[in-house]
Design an enzyme around this catalytic site. Structure first.
Site, short mmCIF file in Angstrom:
data_model
loop_
_atom_site.label_atom_id
_atom_site.label_comp_id
_atom_site.label_asym_id
_atom_site.label_seq_id
_atom_site.Cartn_x
_atom_site.Cartn_y
_atom_site.Cartn_z
N GLU B 60 0.82 -1.22 0.00
CA GLU B 60 0.00 0.00 0.00
C GLU B 60 0.85 1.27 0.00
OE1 GLU B 60 -0.60 -2.64 1.93
OE2 GLU B 60 -2.48 -3.36 1.09
N HIS B 129 -12.04 -4.58 8.08
CA HIS B 129 -12.53 -4.29 6.72
C HIS B 129 -13.69 -3.29 6.78
CE1 HIS B 129 -10.22 -7.83 5.70
NE2 HIS B 129 -10.53 -7.72 4.43
#
Lengths: 361, 322
Positions: B60, B129
């Site tokens: 990321e 999430h």
């Protein structure tokens, strides 16, 4: 099982011997310019440290001892190719044509010193983080089918950062036109290279990313130039390379640092005998590229340049308008920011510059 | 002409149209190519633009950091972070570089990157999430934070984000990806950033919400007898205070709704802006209906955490009866 070895290159030995197979082909004018830039950087660093000691400059990170690594590599880069530095790259900036006063502006706490001129990124403070920007530029060059490349500077400490691994790894996968140039100056502030990582070399970090890694004597400007030229040639074709230049930070980490706490005088003296400028100067004298007179002329010119540049830096400092901090946050200033700017101005500019508003410390 | 689309389909269509419009636009991220994204937001995009849609390694920081370089080279990077909760692995690249590049270089280098990421709860997802971190991003100067709540806005806001010369965090509510099918204008359609929308007019109170909380708020308002105005913030930063202030001056009462934890959440900023410009119009303290100050729980407890229309309705009743 994959096996690997790490090549080590030296063109100009400590004894002054030149390995003709490794040395780049440079005419006398290029050799003199390389020398001049190394000397300019050394003197600019010395003047900057002295200014800081007199309270006329903020924190400064001198690159004394690393001039061969930076000048040799930066001169290998084409003018419109990208240079992505860390925070100790004065010599590389100077080799790319950046005037000294802009480097001083950054150390005077002015964003003016981080303005992008040409294809040079601004200094990057978070260790190793800029390597990803260089991977992005190199990837863009690949996508644009460019025959240009990008060079990125970082130090030995940065190789412990995840960003540097991610950068080398994605550069490999994306065929980025990126050369990762690690100046192993032996210290991350006080932390010596030997406890930064258990690997025998830093160059071999490339192996885990599937790209080429190579070591060079970072105090040998000719070797650095040659190795960087080769690496850039590969990068321009989509093969990124990691170069580990073995050098030594002869001065402090920054002007806030005291190296006597963590290293010995013996060690500093030993590396002093390998000083990159002295080695190159001996070589240029022996080969009659320079003589005492031409060296004195170069030195005189450097002192004049620095005097002028320091004046320019100080003059620029006088022009700083604090209210401009609001002006470049977004392309268009949002209403709330406009309000805050007006608030600042009404609190600080009431009665004009003569009263209530000090421009200098 | 309009088209009936789900929110995720509107995203996909917009990416397609913007890539056609801007030849320097590159879409990249984890699993966005062959797989078309885990939510299918980039479905088949690579077939159309094989040279401009890339699967990246699982990295990321790299996904964000690459965008800084791509932008400097003149490209338009549109990155996907697979789930907003993984953006922390690239947070330093957002905070230390993307957001401040224009400012620290006095406008000589900008980062025209859009970072798309699914956020929020309500889909019974795995741990980590479901978070809503818009307040964290809104606290970073130089960054724009955009959150659509319906398919048409998803298209219009994403087009504006991609065309914006500054970095935009584009938070897509996972709960709404496939929750509704609504008409979306065909062809070039933009919604300006930093403009909230009054999605329902009312006189008695104002409810401010964004993203996944807008449908919950609308259904709460529909269940209420009162006339409640609903403001969809749409851009969390820079925030459109004017629309909120104008509404609250009219109604005198306000509820702010978000999924994120209450302390330091964006509702606090909305309340502060009401305090700045509409305090003397208030007839009741501003109410916050938010997630609690607990780590987002695993999904067996997510319904207890996440504001729903009933909790929002009770909040509205409280400001009306105060």
């Amino acid at each position: 099982m994959a096996e690997f070895s790490v090549e080590y290159v030296q063109a100009l030995g400590e004894d002054g011997a030149v390995d003709e197979d490794e040395a780049p082909e440079l005419d006398d004018e290029s050799l003199r310019e390389t020398y001049r830039l190394m000397k300019l950087s050394r003197r600019a660093d010395e003047r900057a440290v002295a200014l800081q000691r007199r309270g006329e400059l903020g924190t400064y990170a001198p690159g004394i001892g690393q001039e061969a690594a930076q000048v040799g590599s930066a001169l290998a880069l084409g003018e419109s190719e990208w240079m992505v530095p860390s925070f100790r790259e004065s010599a590389a900036y100077l080799a790319r044509g950046t005037p000294v006063h802009r480097l001083l502006w950054y150390a005077l706490g002015m964003e003016e010193g981080a303005e992008v001129a040409g294809s040079n990124f601004p200094p990057s403070i978070p260790v190793g983080s800029q390597s990803l920007h260089a991977a992005g530029l190199g990837w863009a060059q690949e996508m644009a089918e460019s025959d240009e490349a990008t060079i990125c500077y970082f130090g030995d400490g940065a190789t412990s950062e995840g960003d540097v691994y991610e950068a080398m790894n994605v550069a490999g996968v994306l065929d980025a036109h990126t050369v990762f140039f690690c100046q192993n100056n032996q210290y991350a502030i006080s932390t010596p290279r030997r406890i930064q990582t258990r690997t025998e070399t830093l160059a071999q970090k490339a192996v885990s990313a599937g790209i080429e890694g190579i070591q060079v004597d970072g105090n040998d400007v000719l070797g650095v130039r040659a190795v960087t030229q080769d690496a850039l040639a590969k990068a321009r074709e989509g093969d990124p390379v990691l170069i580990e230049a073995l050098t030594y930070r002869r001065s402090m980490h920054t002007t806030s640092d005291d190296p006597t706490v963590y290293r010995t005088e013996d060690e500093e003296e030993e590396w002093g005998t390998r000083d990159p400028i002295e080695r190159f100067e001996r070589h240029l004298l022996e080969t009659d590229v320079l003589d005492g007179e031409s060296i004195a002329a170069i030195e005189g010119e450097i002192e004049e340049t620095l005097a002028d540049e320091i004046d320019l830096a100080k003059a620029g400092r006088e022009e700083v308008d604090p209210a401009e901090m609001f002006d470049y946050v977004f392309a268009e200033m949002p209403p709330e920011l406009r309000r805050q700017k007006e608030e600042w101005k009404s609190e600080n500019e009431r009665g004009g510059k003569e009263e209530g508003f000090e421009r200098d410390e | 002409m309009t088209n009936e689309l789900r929110l995720v389909e509107a995203i996909r269509q917009t990416l397609d149209e913007e890539m056609a419009r801007d030849e320097s636009m590159v879409v990249y991220g984890e699993d966005v190519g062959v797989n078309g994204g885990v939510f299918r937001a980039t479905q088949a995009l690579r077939d159309e633009y094989p040279d401009r849609v890339y699967d990246t390694p699982v990295a990321e920081a790299a996904i964000i950091g690459l965008g800084v370089g791509l932008g400097a080279y003149g490209m338009t990077p549109v990155a996907e972070i697979q789930f907003a909760s993984f953006a922390y692995q690239g947070f330093h690249q957002i905070q230390q570089h993307a957001a401040r590049m224009r400012s620290r270089t006095r406008g000589t280098l900008n980062v025209p990157m859009t970072v798309r990421m699914p956020y929020g709860g309500g889909i019974r997802a795995l741990e980590l999430h479901s978070e809503s971190f818009e307040a964290g991003y809104a606290h970073i100067p130089g960054l724009k934070v955009v959150i659509p709540s319906n398919p048409a806005d998803a298209k219009g806001l994403l087009a504006s984000a991609i065309r914006d010369p500054d970095p935009v965090m584009f938070l897509e509510p996972t709960r709404l990806y496939r929750a509704m099918r609504e008409s979306v204008p065909e062809g070039d359609h933009t919604v300006p950033l930093s403009e909230a929308a009054v999605v329902r007019e009312g006189e008695d109170a104002t409810a401010v919400a964004w993203g996944g909380m807008v449908p919950e708020t609308l259904s709460a308002v529909e269940a209420s007898d009162a006339s409640v105005e609903v403001v969809d913030l749409r851009t969390a930063s820079p925030m459109d205070s004017a629309t909120i202030v104008e509404s609250v001056r009219k109604t005198g009462r306000c509820v702010v709704v978000h999924e994120a934890p209450r302390t330091g959440g964006l509702a606090a900023e909305v309340v502060a802006r009401i305090n700045d410009d509409a305090l003397y119009h208030l007839e009741a303290p501003v109410e916050r209906v938010t997630g609690y100050d607990v780590p987002f729980p695993l999904f067996a407890r997510e319904d207890a955490y996440r504001p729903d229309s009933e909790r929002i309705r009770r909040g509205i009743e409280r400001v009306l009866s105060a």
